[in-house]
Design an enzyme around this catalytic site. Structure first.
Site, PDB file in Angstrom:
ATOM      1  N   GLU A  73      34.218  32.614  42.874  1.00 46.68           N
ATOM      2  CA  GLU A  73      35.248  32.925  41.884  1.00 46.68           C
ATOM      3  C   GLU A  73      35.802  34.291  42.255  1.00 46.68           C
ATOM      4  OE1 GLU A  73      36.293  30.911  39.509  1.00 46.68           O
ATOM      5  OE2 GLU A  73      34.808  29.337  39.763  1.00 46.68           O
ATOM      6  N   CYS A 120      40.530  39.173  36.271  1.00 54.07           N
ATOM      7  CA  CYS A 120      40.903  38.465  37.498  1.00 54.07           C
ATOM      8  C   CYS A 120      42.168  37.635  37.310  1.00 54.07           C
ATOM      9  CB  CYS A 120      39.755  37.567  37.942  1.00 54.07           C
ATOM     10  SG  CYS A 120      39.231  36.424  36.661  1.00 54.07           S
TER      11      CYS A 120
HETATM   12  P1  NAD Z   1      31.425  44.157  41.685  1.00 58.60           P
HETATM   13  O1  NAD Z   1      31.677  45.338  42.560  1.00 58.60           O
HETATM   14  O2  NAD Z   1      30.707  44.369  40.410  1.00 58.60           O
HETATM   15  O3  NAD Z   1      30.712  43.071  42.561  1.00 58.60           O
HETATM   16  C1  NAD Z   1      30.352  41.827  42.047  1.00 58.60           C
HETATM   17  C2  NAD Z   1      28.905  41.583  42.367  1.00 58.60           C
HETATM   18  O4  NAD Z   1      28.747  41.445  43.773  1.00 58.60           O
HETATM   19  C3  NAD Z   1      27.971  42.704  41.947  1.00 58.60           C
HETATM   20  O5  NAD Z   1      26.850  42.154  41.312  1.00 58.60           O
HETATM   21  C4  NAD Z   1      27.624  43.371  43.261  1.00 58.60           C
HETATM   22  O6  NAD Z   1      26.373  44.019  43.260  1.00 58.60           O
HETATM   23  C5  NAD Z   1      27.615  42.192  44.193  1.00 58.60           C
HETATM   24  N1  NAD Z   1      27.774  42.504  45.605  1.00 58.60           N
HETATM   25  C6  NAD Z   1      28.392  43.552  46.176  1.00 58.60           C
HETATM   26  N2  NAD Z   1      28.314  43.463  47.528  1.00 58.60           N
HETATM   27  C7  NAD Z   1      27.643  42.324  47.799  1.00 58.60           C
HETATM   28  C8  NAD Z   1      27.255  41.644  48.989  1.00 58.60           C
HETATM   29  N3  NAD Z   1      27.555  42.118  50.184  1.00 58.60           N
HETATM   30  N4  NAD Z   1      26.609  40.479  48.879  1.00 58.60           N
HETATM   31  C9  NAD Z   1      26.321  39.959  47.666  1.00 58.60           C
HETATM   32  N5  NAD Z   1      26.639  40.549  46.505  1.00 58.60           N
HETATM   33  C10 NAD Z   1      27.301  41.712  46.569  1.00 58.60           C
HETATM   34  O7  NAD Z   1      32.746  43.453  41.277  1.00 58.60           O
HETATM   35  P2  NAD Z   1      34.105  43.512  41.962  1.00 58.60           P
HETATM   36  O8  NAD Z   1      34.049  42.755  43.243  1.00 58.60           O
HETATM   37  O9  NAD Z   1      34.669  44.891  41.984  1.00 58.60           O
HETATM   38  O10 NAD Z   1      34.899  42.652  40.829  1.00 58.60           O
HETATM   39  C11 NAD Z   1      36.240  42.658  40.757  1.00 58.60           C
HETATM   40  C12 NAD Z   1      36.823  41.495  41.550  1.00 58.60           C
HETATM   41  O11 NAD Z   1      36.298  40.302  41.028  1.00 58.60           O
HETATM   42  C13 NAD Z   1      38.322  41.367  41.433  1.00 58.60           C
HETATM   43  O12 NAD Z   1      38.854  41.032  42.685  1.00 58.60           O
HETATM   44  C14 NAD Z   1      38.514  40.211  40.480  1.00 58.60           C
HETATM   45  O13 NAD Z   1      39.720  39.510  40.624  1.00 58.60           O
HETATM   46  C15 NAD Z   1      37.333  39.372  40.796  1.00 58.60           C
HETATM   47  N6  NAD Z   1      36.972  38.552  39.646  1.00 58.60           N
HETATM   48  C16 NAD Z   1      37.134  37.214  39.741  1.00 58.60           C
HETATM   49  C17 NAD Z   1      36.847  36.419  38.643  1.00 58.60           C
HETATM   50  C18 NAD Z   1      37.023  34.923  38.692  1.00 58.60           C
HETATM   51  O14 NAD Z   1      36.559  34.253  37.768  1.00 58.60           O
HETATM   52  N7  NAD Z   1      37.652  34.372  39.710  1.00 58.60           N
HETATM   53  C19 NAD Z   1      36.376  36.990  37.468  1.00 58.60           C
HETATM   54  C20 NAD Z   1      36.212  38.368  37.425  1.00 58.60           C
HETATM   55  C21 NAD Z   1      36.501  39.139  38.525  1.00 58.60           C
END
Ligand code: NAD
Length: 470
Positions: free
Chosen positions: A216, A250
């Site tokens: 997602e 998102c």
């Molecule tokens: P974040 O930085 O909190 O990361 C998400 C999770 O990924 C965290 O738990 C983090 O520890 C983990 N993570 C980081 N690096 C990793 C790796 N190499 N391997 C595995 N896990 C890892 O969140 P973010 O990425 O800054 O969130 C924002 C993004 O998420 C935006 O791009 C947004 O559009 C997207 N988003 C999508 C949805 C959806 O439903 N499609 C919903 C919310 C947010």
């Protein structure tokens, strides 16, 4: 060699897999019990979670936390609870004529242990809905919430460990390094919500173990104000959804496209609506702050780069003592497509407004970025609506609305291409976290001997008849 964290995570996964193997097909009653405990736990911890989210964001509008993180999640849990008994049942399907009198059905079966990696922007909604749907499908779960909401993750962990045994659910704390170790485990399924860049890494790590994934991800969601759009209605929904959670959603509209002739009308109406909704935004209890200083810096540099390249920037004013992490609701008029504000996901309270000459021109602007997670079109004409639904590729879409497809539990939710793969929510979530096993049942009396060798003239004749029947 395994690092100590990998070894610890691996032990935890194995303990859940062992428990699942001992009870591979939980009954409907057991699943409903887990879902009830999830709902009760969430409701009992509601105030603490709302406070914790506000602490993590430096201010998070409580109405937004309650409506989306709590009520939205409760709705999803209840949907799973109400339907799980029906969804679990074998699904009888037809059998081709030439295989009669055999019967066929699909037996949904729990995948096993689902790994959930969740982000910070809706830390409850995006952690608990995957858990609810994985439980509904009869799985056990390991959760790795975001390190960017430490207080929320702490309260969430307390709530979950109080309500679930360690052989049902395990929560793992930690940063990106722990996330990387987590997704390298041989889960039976991984659902990851977060950025597209990290999503790629998750897909790569999961592929090594052939673990199926639901990704997602993010993207730039356009709002198209049609030639026949109702401007008043469009502006109200646009401003609501762009500045909700200060744009950190998102599926928030990333930018708006408007016919050239309606540009000034749109800008004036957006500015007026921002003032009506938020007024002195810094003092406004409905206006949320940004998750951390790094993201404040990132969003401010998007605004500055657009301004430096000649785009007009309009920002709401404040006269109250500032919360350094509240960025004013901002509108950017006519940014160039190669400025970062138009080539990166904004994820903040900044609305670029661009004009289009005709529909093909609007399509060209949208095609500048990968397939969005959502596309929103405002129009009063069916023909224009159908044009956009047919000629655009996005995870989901709304007509004369924004966002609300995400809480319509009869709709699968997910992205396409760069915005993700796989879907969940409602029945789609049950199916995503289930293995849909194909079962073919042969009765004692059947025609299978016709396939056996030797293949003489009679069987060749039957073969030719079969070919007519397929
Ligand atoms: P974040 O930085 O909190 O990361 C998400 C999770 O990924 C965290 O738990 C983090 O520890 C983990 N993570 C980081 N690096 C990793 C790796 N190499 N391997 C595995 N896990 C890892 O969140 P973010 O990425 O800054 O969130 C924002 C993004 O998420 C935006 O791009 C947004 O559009 C997207 N988003 C999508 C949805 C959806 O439903 N499609 C919903 C919310 C947010």
């Amino acid at each position: 060699m395994l690092t100590s964290i990998q070894a610890q995570l691996s032990d935890q996964l194995q303990s859940l897999q062992k428990a699942q193997a001992a009870d591979p097909m939980p009954t409907a009653a057991d699943r409903i019990d887990r879902l009830k405990r999830l709902e009760t736990g969430l409701l009992n911890y509601e105030d603490m979670l709302v406070e914790a989210m506000s602490e993590d964001f430096s201010y998070r509008a409580p109405g937004e936390s309650r409506n989306f993180d709590v009520t939205g999640t409760v709705a999803a849990i209840r949907t799973a609870r109400r339907h799980v008994k029906k969804w679990m049942k074998r699904r009888r399907v037809g059998t081709p004529l030439y295989l009669m009198p055999a019967r066929a059905h699909i037996q949904p079966q729990p995948k096993g242990v689902v790994g959930v990696v969740s982000p910070w922007n809706f830390p409850i909604f995006l952690s608990l809905i995957p858990i609810a749907e994985a439980f509904g499908a009869g799985n056990r779960v390991m959760l790795k919430p975001s390190e960017l909401t430490p207080r929320t993750s702490q309260v969430l962990t307390e709530m979950l460990t109080k309500n679930f045994r360690p052989d049902e659910l395990i929560v793992v704390g930690g940063d990106a390094g722990v996330g990387a170790a987590f997704v390298s485990l041989p889960f039976d399924h991984i659902i990851y919500t977060g950025s597209t860049a990290v999503g790629r890494k998750v897909a790569e790590a999961a592929a090594k173990n052939l673990v199926p994934t639901t990704l997602e991800l993010g993207g730039k969601c356009p709002v198209v104000i049609g030639e026949h759009g109702d401007m008043k209605r469009a502006v109200e929904r646009l401003v609501y959804s762009k500045y909700l959670n200060a744009g950190q959603i998102c599926i928030a509209p990333d930018y708006a496209l408007v016919p050239e002739s309606r540009k000034e009308e749109l800008i004036a109406a957006v500015v007026a609506k921002i003032d009506e909704f938020y007024g002195d935004y810094n003092a406004c209890p409905a206006y949320s702050a940004i998750i951390n200083d790094r993201h404040v810096g990132r969003i401010e540099s998007l605004i500055k780069a657009a301004e430096d390249s000649g785009a007009k920037v309009i920002q709401a004013k404040t006269s109250s003592a500032s919360n350094a992490r509240k960025i004013p609701p901002t509108v950017i008029v006519d940014p160039a497509l190669d400025t970062p504000v138009m080539s990166e996901e904004i994820f903040g309270p900044v609305l670029p407004i661009l004009t289009y000459k005709n529909r093909e021109d609007a399509q060209r602007i949208i095609a500048h970025n990968p397939n969005p997670l959502a596309l929103y079109v405002f129009t009063q004409k069916r023909e224009e609506r159908d044009y956009w639904l047919k000629n655009s590729k996005s995870g989901g879409a709304c007509v004369n609305e924004t966002l609300f497809h995400v809480i319509t539990d009869t709709l699968p939710f997910g992205g396409v291409g760069g915005s993700g793969q796989g879907t969940y929510h409602g029945r789609a979530g049950f199916d995503e976290f289930s293995h849909l096993k194909s079962v073919f049942v042969q009765p004692k009396l059947n025609g299978m001997f016709l396939f056996n060798p030797p293949h003489g003239p009679f069987k060749h004749l039957v073969g030719r008849i079969f070919r007519k029947l397929v």
